[in-house]
Design a protein around this motif. Structure first.
Motif, PDB file in Angstrom:
ATOM      1  N   VAL A 149      -0.415  21.089 -67.996  1.00  0.00           N
ATOM      2  CA  VAL A 149      -0.995  22.364 -67.954  1.00  0.00           C
ATOM      3  C   VAL A 149      -1.606  22.671 -69.430  1.00  0.00           C
ATOM      4  N   THR A 150      -2.707  22.883 -69.749  1.00  0.00           N
ATOM      5  CA  THR A 150      -3.417  23.159 -70.926  1.00  0.00           C
ATOM      6  C   THR A 150      -4.464  24.087 -70.768  1.00  0.00           C
ATOM      7  N   GLU A 151      -4.694  24.679 -72.027  1.00  0.00           N
ATOM      8  CA  GLU A 151      -5.844  25.656 -71.940  1.00  0.00           C
ATOM      9  C   GLU A 151      -7.242  24.881 -71.422  1.00  0.00           C
ATOM     10  N   PRO A 152      -8.078  25.667 -70.733  1.00  0.00           N
ATOM     11  CA  PRO A 152      -9.392  24.972 -70.528  1.00  0.00           C
ATOM     12  C   PRO A 152     -10.325  24.902 -71.657  1.00  0.00           C
ATOM     13  N   HIS A 153     -11.204  24.058 -71.844  1.00  0.00           N
ATOM     14  CA  HIS A 153     -12.135  24.074 -72.899  1.00  0.00           C
ATOM     15  C   HIS A 153     -11.817  23.433 -74.374  1.00  0.00           C
ATOM     16  N   LYS A 154     -10.452  23.207 -74.303  1.00  0.00           N
ATOM     17  CA  LYS A 154     -10.014  22.905 -75.536  1.00  0.00           C
ATOM     18  C   LYS A 154      -9.397  21.379 -75.995  1.00  0.00           C
ATOM     19  N   ASN A 155      -9.173  20.680 -74.842  1.00  0.00           N
ATOM     20  CA  ASN A 155      -8.395  19.440 -75.033  1.00  0.00           C
ATOM     21  C   ASN A 155      -9.249  18.246 -74.248  1.00  0.00           C
ATOM     22  N   ILE A 156      -8.426  17.049 -74.320  1.00  0.00           N
ATOM     23  CA  ILE A 156      -9.143  16.014 -73.707  1.00  0.00           C
ATOM     24  C   ILE A 156      -8.198  15.925 -72.489  1.00  0.00           C
ATOM     25  N   ASN A 163     -17.237   0.448 -54.754  1.00  0.00           N
ATOM     26  CA  ASN A 163     -16.897  -0.609 -55.819  1.00  0.00           C
ATOM     27  C   ASN A 163     -17.265  -0.341 -57.209  1.00  0.00           C
ATOM     28  N   GLU A 164     -16.452   0.864 -57.711  1.00  0.00           N
ATOM     29  CA  GLU A 164     -17.174   1.220 -59.025  1.00  0.00           C
ATOM     30  C   GLU A 164     -16.642   0.518 -60.051  1.00  0.00           C
ATOM     31  N   PRO A 165     -17.342   0.336 -61.179  1.00  0.00           N
ATOM     32  CA  PRO A 165     -16.956  -0.893 -62.130  1.00  0.00           C
ATOM     33  C   PRO A 165     -15.715  -0.349 -62.991  1.00  0.00           C
ATOM     34  N   GLU A 166     -15.048  -1.509 -63.647  1.00  0.00           N
ATOM     35  CA  GLU A 166     -14.222  -1.364 -64.386  1.00  0.00           C
ATOM     36  C   GLU A 166     -14.557  -0.670 -65.777  1.00  0.00           C
ATOM     37  N   GLY A 167     -13.827   0.520 -66.209  1.00  0.00           N
ATOM     38  CA  GLY A 167     -14.269   1.193 -67.323  1.00  0.00           C
ATOM     39  C   GLY A 167     -14.913   2.686 -66.989  1.00  0.00           C
ATOM     40  N   PHE A 168     -15.160   3.002 -65.519  1.00  0.00           N
ATOM     41  CA  PHE A 168     -15.499   4.131 -65.222  1.00  0.00           C
ATOM     42  C   PHE A 168     -14.680   5.222 -65.770  1.00  0.00           C
ATOM     43  N   VAL A 169     -15.274   6.278 -66.229  1.00  0.00           N
ATOM     44  CA  VAL A 169     -14.609   7.477 -66.831  1.00  0.00           C
ATOM     45  C   VAL A 169     -14.603   8.615 -66.234  1.00  0.00           C
ATOM     46  N   LEU A 170     -13.720   9.349 -65.886  1.00  0.00           N
ATOM     47  CA  LEU A 170     -13.982  10.794 -65.468  1.00  0.00           C
ATOM     48  C   LEU A 170     -13.245  11.686 -66.224  1.00  0.00           C
ATOM     49  N   TYR A 171     -13.791  12.836 -66.563  1.00  0.00           N
ATOM     50  CA  TYR A 171     -13.106  13.763 -67.362  1.00  0.00           C
ATOM     51  C   TYR A 171     -13.461  15.224 -67.232  1.00  0.00           C
ATOM     52  N   THR A 172     -12.617  16.302 -67.510  1.00  0.00           N
ATOM     53  CA  THR A 172     -12.977  17.612 -67.335  1.00  0.00           C
ATOM     54  C   THR A 172     -12.629  18.517 -68.356  1.00  0.00           C
ATOM     55  N   ASP A 173     -13.428  19.683 -68.403  1.00  0.00           N
ATOM     56  CA  ASP A 173     -12.976  20.780 -69.250  1.00  0.00           C
ATOM     57  C   ASP A 173     -11.525  21.694 -68.773  1.00  0.00           C
ATOM     58  N   ASP A 174     -11.505  21.653 -67.556  1.00  0.00           N
ATOM     59  CA  ASP A 174     -10.508  22.502 -67.085  1.00  0.00           C
ATOM     60  C   ASP A 174      -9.814  21.798 -65.819  1.00  0.00           C
ATOM     61  N   GLN A 175      -8.564  21.520 -66.030  1.00  0.00           N
ATOM     62  CA  GLN A 175      -7.694  20.581 -64.978  1.00  0.00           C
ATOM     63  C   GLN A 175      -6.577  21.740 -64.378  1.00  0.00           C
ATOM     64  N   ILE A 176      -6.833  22.062 -63.117  1.00  0.00           N
ATOM     65  CA  ILE A 176      -6.062  23.176 -62.692  1.00  0.00           C
ATOM     66  C   ILE A 176      -4.728  22.702 -62.026  1.00  0.00           C
ATOM     67  N   ARG A 177      -4.760  21.176 -61.746  1.00  0.00           N
ATOM     68  CA  ARG A 177      -3.331  20.692 -61.069  1.00  0.00           C
ATOM     69  C   ARG A 177      -3.129  19.485 -61.863  1.00  0.00           C
ATOM     70  N   GLY A 178      -3.131  19.291 -63.190  1.00  0.00           N
ATOM     71  CA  GLY A 178      -2.752  18.015 -63.816  1.00  0.00           C
ATOM     72  C   GLY A 178      -1.387  17.445 -63.674  1.00  0.00           C
ATOM     73  N   LYS A 179      -1.211  16.160 -63.470  1.00  0.00           N
ATOM     74  CA  LYS A 179      -0.066  15.514 -63.104  1.00  0.00           C
ATOM     75  C   LYS A 179       0.429  14.985 -64.330  1.00  0.00           C
ATOM     76  N   GLY A 180       2.032  14.991 -64.364  1.00  0.00           N
ATOM     77  CA  GLY A 180       2.419  14.312 -65.608  1.00  0.00           C
ATOM     78  C   GLY A 180       3.683  13.566 -65.020  1.00  0.00           C
ATOM     79  N   GLN A 181       4.315  12.895 -66.093  1.00  0.00           N
ATOM     80  CA  GLN A 181       5.197  11.736 -65.180  1.00  0.00           C
ATOM     81  C   GLN A 181       6.263  12.487 -64.406  1.00  0.00           C
ATOM     82  N   ARG A 182       7.043  11.977 -63.787  1.00  0.00           N
ATOM     83  CA  ARG A 182       8.298  12.451 -63.107  1.00  0.00           C
ATOM     84  C   ARG A 182       8.060  13.606 -62.379  1.00  0.00           C
TER      85      ARG A 182
END
Ligand code: BTN
Length: 252
Positions: free
Chosen positions: A60-67, A36-55
């Motif tokens: 895909v983005t370069e590691p350590h550069k973006n949000i 039962n995690e609280p509302e507002g729980f945030v998870l972030y990464t520096d390197d996402q290797i299977r990032g999902k987009g719409q449709r």
């Protein structure tokens, strides 16, 4: 675990940082479903290797550069029909955030791609979890290009490319959470008409004659806005057409 974000009131009070992961949305879904995690729980990464987009696209983005972050929301106050308002408030928060860093032309391409100077600088993917007719939880995922210095596609950009400056990503995430909280609380206090008004002002191509594609056919039309289900309304030669996300493409 990461330090919390101090400035927002209730977003980012529990934060997990993963140096690398498949998708922040997927990670947050799997953590949130078993506890039962609280509302507002945030998870972030520096390197996402299977990032999902719409449709079903990849992000895909370069590691350590973006949000690359996801926020757990519990919008039980929204009816399933109104769930598209979450897209609007996350998009409005992203625009408010970017106004701190650029005076350029900021727009939201329906439903909620973030554009700066006619190029895509960010994307939003919201995944809702409905139990019966209750919107139990939503994962709001946002990818924002901050310090990346080049892209393989000419339609993408970053804050660095538009302003020539590198920026602190932690500061940007914290500011984003403050704006998101602001818009989310407005949504909760029934300011739907204000949200719709702001969103319409920021819609890319609204009021212009442009070319779209639907069912393999190109046609000219003018975006009028969104309808009461969040679908895109286009005036095609005097006829008003409404489209869902997979039903129309912006051509030129
Ligand atoms: C799009 O424009 O198609 C949406 C892209 C959304 C990307 C973000 S990055 C953080 C979060 N985790 C994901 O796997 N996707 C979203």
């Amino acid at each position: 675990m990461h330090k919390i974000f101090a400035k927002p009131l209730f977003l980012g009070k529990k934060v997990v940082f993963l140096p690398q992961c498949h998708s922040t949305n997927d990670e947050l879904v799997s953590i949130a479903k078993n506890s039962n995690e609280p509302e507002g729980f945030v998870l972030y990464t520096d390197d996402q290797i299977r990032g999902k987009g719409q449709r079903g696209n990849v992000w895909v983005t370069e590691p350590h550069k973006n949000i690359l972050m996801s926020v757990l929301l519990k919008p039980k106050f929204l009816t399933p029909k109104d769930q598209y308002f979450l897209n609007l408030v996350v998009g409005l928060a992203a625009i408010d955030l970017l106004r701190n860093y650029s005076e350029g032309n900021l727009k939201l391409k329906w439903p909620n791609d973030v554009y700066l100077n006619e190029k895509k600088i960010g994307g939003i993917l919201i995944e809702n979890n409905l139990r019966g007719t209750v919107l139990e939880s939503s994962i709001a995922g946002i990818g924002l290009n901050v310090n990346q210095k080049g892209f393989n596609i000419s339609t993408a950009t970053s804050l660095y490319l538009e302003t020539g400056k590198e920026n602190d990503r932690t500061e940007i995430m914290e500011k984003f959470l403050v704006y998101l909280e602001h818009w989310y609380l407005r949504l909760k206090s029934s300011s739907q008409s204000i949200i719709l008004g702001e969103y319409h002002k920021l819609m890319m191509w609204r009021g212009e004659l442009r070319v779209f594609e639907s069912d393999g056919e190109e046609f000219e039309g003018e975006i009028l806005g969104i309808d009461s289900n969040g679908r895109l309304t286009i005036n095609r030669a005097g006829k008003l057409l409404n489209f869902g996300i997979k039903e129309v493409k912006f051509v030129r």
